[in-house]
Design a protein around this motif. Sequence first.
Motif, PDB file in Angstrom:
ATOM      1  N   GLY A  82       0.817  -1.209   0.000  1.00  0.00           N
ATOM      2  CA  GLY A  82       0.000   0.000   0.000  1.00  0.00           C
ATOM      3  C   GLY A  82       0.850   1.259   0.000  1.00  0.00           C
ATOM      4  O   GLY A  82       0.555   2.229  -0.719  1.00  0.00           O
ATOM      5  N   ALA A  83       1.940   1.245   0.774  1.00  0.00           N
ATOM      6  CA  ALA A  83       2.845   2.395   0.818  1.00  0.00           C
ATOM      7  C   ALA A  83       3.529   2.601  -0.529  1.00  0.00           C
ATOM      8  O   ALA A  83       3.712   3.735  -0.983  1.00  0.00           O
ATOM      9  N   ALA A  84       3.915   1.496  -1.187  1.00  0.00           N
ATOM     10  CA  ALA A  84       4.570   1.596  -2.489  1.00  0.00           C
ATOM     11  C   ALA A  84       3.642   2.226  -3.525  1.00  0.00           C
ATOM     12  O   ALA A  84       4.070   3.058  -4.345  1.00  0.00           O
ATOM     13  N   VAL A  86      -2.502   9.779   0.706  1.00  0.00           N
ATOM     14  CA  VAL A  86      -2.912   8.720  -0.222  1.00  0.00           C
ATOM     15  C   VAL A  86      -2.895   7.374   0.486  1.00  0.00           C
ATOM     16  O   VAL A  86      -3.795   6.551   0.317  1.00  0.00           O
ATOM     17  N   ALA A  87      -1.852   7.141   1.305  1.00  0.00           N
ATOM     18  CA  ALA A  87      -1.742   5.868   2.023  1.00  0.00           C
ATOM     19  C   ALA A  87      -2.911   5.673   2.983  1.00  0.00           C
ATOM     20  O   ALA A  87      -3.462   4.573   3.088  1.00  0.00           O
ATOM     21  N   LEU A  98      -0.276  -5.248  10.571  1.00  0.00           N
ATOM     22  CA  LEU A  98      -0.779  -3.876  10.491  1.00  0.00           C
ATOM     23  C   LEU A  98      -0.575  -3.151  11.815  1.00  0.00           C
ATOM     24  O   LEU A  98      -0.248  -1.960  11.841  1.00  0.00           O
ATOM     25  N   ALA A  99      -0.773  -3.870  12.930  1.00  0.00           N
ATOM     26  CA  ALA A  99      -0.536  -3.269  14.252  1.00  0.00           C
ATOM     27  C   ALA A  99       0.940  -2.904  14.415  1.00  0.00           C
ATOM     28  O   ALA A  99       1.273  -1.831  14.943  1.00  0.00           O
ATOM     29  N   PHE A 100       1.829  -3.781  13.947  1.00  0.00           N
ATOM     30  CA  PHE A 100       3.269  -3.496  14.017  1.00  0.00           C
ATOM     31  C   PHE A 100       3.606  -2.250  13.195  1.00  0.00           C
ATOM     32  O   PHE A 100       4.346  -1.365  13.647  1.00  0.00           O
ATOM     33  N   ALA A 101       3.052  -2.159  11.986  1.00  0.00           N
ATOM     34  CA  ALA A 101       3.338  -1.018  11.124  1.00  0.00           C
ATOM     35  C   ALA A 101       2.814   0.279  11.722  1.00  0.00           C
ATOM     36  O   ALA A 101       3.489   1.312  11.681  1.00  0.00           O
ATOM     37  N   LEU A 150       6.743   6.263   7.570  1.00  0.00           N
ATOM     38  CA  LEU A 150       5.485   6.950   7.866  1.00  0.00           C
ATOM     39  C   LEU A 150       4.389   6.571   6.875  1.00  0.00           C
ATOM     40  O   LEU A 150       3.223   6.422   7.265  1.00  0.00           O
ATOM     41  N   THR A 151       4.738   6.408   5.611  1.00  0.00           N
ATOM     42  CA  THR A 151       3.726   6.046   4.621  1.00  0.00           C
ATOM     43  C   THR A 151       3.178   4.650   4.896  1.00  0.00           C
ATOM     44  O   THR A 151       1.966   4.411   4.821  1.00  0.00           O
TER      45      THR A 151
END
Length: 329
Positions: A21-23, A40-41, A62-65, A283-284
């Motif tokens: 998603g970040a990419a 956008v992210a 997702l929690a880790f990110a 961050l993204t």
Amino acid sequence: MTIHKPQTTGVLPGLGVAVIGAAVAVGLNTALPAVSPLLVAILLGALCANTLGLPASVNPGLAFASKSLLRIGVALLGLQLVVGDILGLGAGVIAAVVVVVAVGVLGTLYIGKLLDVPFAQRLLIACGMSICGAAAVAAVDGVIDAKDEDVAAAVGCVVVFGTLMIPTVPLLADAFGLSDVEAGMWAGGSIHEVAQVVAAGGMIGSGALAVAVVVKLARVMMLAPVLAVISHRQRALVGDGGRRPPLVPMFVLGFLGFVALRSSGLIPDLALTVGGELQKIALTTAMFALGTGIRMDVMRRVGPRPLILAAAGTVLVATVALVGVVAAS
């Protein structure tokens, strides 16, 4: 003796989704530089969560990110700040920035109390509106460990009202007869996200963009003392029992350390470039993960009060910033 290995496999699926998603967000930013990859992210994450339906297996990643990568990104954000640039604004503007953040946080907390918004939720919204948007929301969550629905509501509010501020500030600045420099100061002092400030500053003019970004980064600098105060309050609430958070969170110390390094002038340009890219990636990725928490059923469950509070907080911060700009000028 049993040796417990880290359960990295539980993190990998969700982390992989967040990285993809970040990419995509960074790719869109490359094609359209005016479009913030962070925003956008967030929107991509919300779109995936509400249309595709993400399996439970991605939740640990997702929690880790949204927590660990977010803290790394906030720490690296310090590489954007040079103390000399902030001091160059002058005592009047610096005082105005401090007042904007202080009145914005405390005033929004008070309005939220009148609206009967839960404390954690109104604290997240107050800091998001007053300091640096979704990054501030997630950073505060790193200290108080709020409910996921509270974080999602606060991030959603930042996206909605910060985006609305992009055309609003330039239009009102022209109606009020502000100069480009004054309009840039107002944009930097009132708009939520750094990227949103850049967009608004560019609409006003080249003379406004530089001052808008510096004023905004002065607000970002306020993240460290605000988080230290919140952490101190959390320690007081916990008391002698239970797990007490650190007086100053480690990622805040990292943030301050990177500010000091950047201000020293000892970091080569290549290292600053690499650090900036790593900060954007971290961050993204974190913002995509946060965006997956913005679910329509969650937003309906929290009700309209967060949106009302965010609207009031946005108006409060913008008003105080405008008064500060006029006084400093």
